[in-house]
Design an enzyme around this catalytic site. Structure first.
Site, PDB file in Angstrom:
ATOM      1  NE  ARG A   1      37.140  35.623  37.649  1.00  0.00           N
ATOM      2  CZ  ARG A   1      36.240  36.418  37.075  1.00  0.00           C
ATOM      3  NH1 ARG A   1      35.518  35.983  36.081  1.00  0.00           N
ATOM      4  NH2 ARG A   1      36.094  37.662  37.491  1.00  0.00           N
TER       5      ARG A   1
ATOM      6  CB  ILE B   1      33.966  38.311  41.415  1.00  0.00           C
ATOM      7  CG1 ILE B   1      35.301  37.588  41.223  1.00  0.00           C
ATOM      8  CG2 ILE B   1      33.070  38.088  40.216  1.00  0.00           C
ATOM      9  CD1 ILE B   1      35.162  36.050  41.074  1.00  0.00           C
ATOM     10  CB  SER B   2      38.266  42.216  40.621  1.00  0.00           C
ATOM     11  OG  SER B   2      38.066  42.872  41.851  1.00  0.00           O
ATOM     12  CD  GLN B   3      38.397  43.518  33.241  1.00  0.00           C
ATOM     13  OE1 GLN B   3      38.680  44.561  33.824  1.00  0.00           O
ATOM     14  NE2 GLN B   3      38.283  43.441  31.945  1.00  0.00           N
ATOM     15  N   PRO B   4      39.177  39.332  35.755  1.00  0.00           N
ATOM     16  CG  PRO B   4      38.726  37.307  34.677  1.00  0.00           C
ATOM     17  CD  PRO B   4      38.146  38.666  34.951  1.00  0.00           C
TER      18      PRO B   4
END
Ligand code: SAM
Length: 220
Positions: free
Chosen positions: A38, A64-67
């Site tokens: 990531r 970038i979206s949260q995992p």
């Protein structure tokens, strides 16, 4: 400080353990999260935050979206559609595409911000990822490449985009956060011939899907 790959590897394992503790149980999803680095999808100066369970700014007002969010959406899709062609709307950093690719899907992705599109495309090439990327309004899908077994929209939509429903194959699934600008309900829509079944899940907060079948762009 520039961290070494082994430090990032350790942080990535911890991130995956965190996802598991939060209820993500799909083994293929967890393995993809272990595999995809990531930090390579982060702005260079921010890489020490790449394995925090946070959405992170990537410029141009986008994230970038949260995992957890990426894992949640990917699990919804993977449990119904184990393989095939998947269209992602909202390429952003390219991370979600890389996760789908690591799971063996054939990935197509559309981004509307030229700078983000160009950076993601550079990453796909640099990392040897066979992801097909296009610049444009993803609320209209990718007509020429349809149908898709799966479509994932990684931005908040006010309503179901007609074009994305039409571009699903029979039995295909659309995963989309639907609702207001403030909060959306994760929705899974499965195509059965000309009918569509809907299942609703948890609430999330995404940046808006801006386009013909999304929100209108605000002009100053
Ligand atoms: N999936 C991304 C990732 O893994 O980094 C994160 C996506 S970010 C939460 C949402 C993205 O959707 C932004 O990059 C934004 O520019 C893009 N977007 C918004 N409206 C769009 C549209 N109509 N077509 C394509 N992309 C759009």
């Amino acid at each position: 400080m520039e961290w070494s790959e082994s430090v990032f590897d350790g942080l990535r394992r911890e991130m995956v353990e965190g996802l598991r503790r939060s209820g993500i149980s799909n083994q293929r999803v967890l393995e993809a999260f272990l595999e995809v680095r990531r930090h390579l999808f982060f702005p260079e100066g921010d890489r020490d935050h790449a394995y925090d369970n946070l959405a992170w700014p990537i410029g141009h007002g986008q994230t970038i979206s949260q995992p957890y969010t990426v894992a949640y959406m990917t699990s919804l899709l993977a449990e119904r559609v184990p393989s095939g062609r998947v269209l992602e709307i909202g390429t952003g950093s390219g991370y979600q595409s890389a996760i789908l690719d690591a799971m063996g899907y054939r990935v197509y992705t559309v981004e509307r911000v030229p700078e983000l599109y160009r950076l993601a495309l550079r990453r796909f090439r640099q990392f040897g990822l066979p992801v097909e990327a296009r610049l444009g309004d993803g609320s209209l899908g990718w007509e020429d490449e349809a149908p898709f077994e799966g479509v994932i929209v990684t931005a908040a939509a006010p309503k179901e985009p007609e074009a994305l429903l039409r571009q699903l194959s029979d039995g295909g699934c659309l995963v989309i956060p639907l609702g207001s600008l403030a909060v959306q309900q994760m929705t899974l829509i499965t195509r059965r011939g000309e009918a569509f079944e809907r299942e609703r899940y948890h609430e999330f907060a995404f940046v808006p899907l801006i386009g013909r079948e999304g929100w209108k762009e605000e002009r100053p």
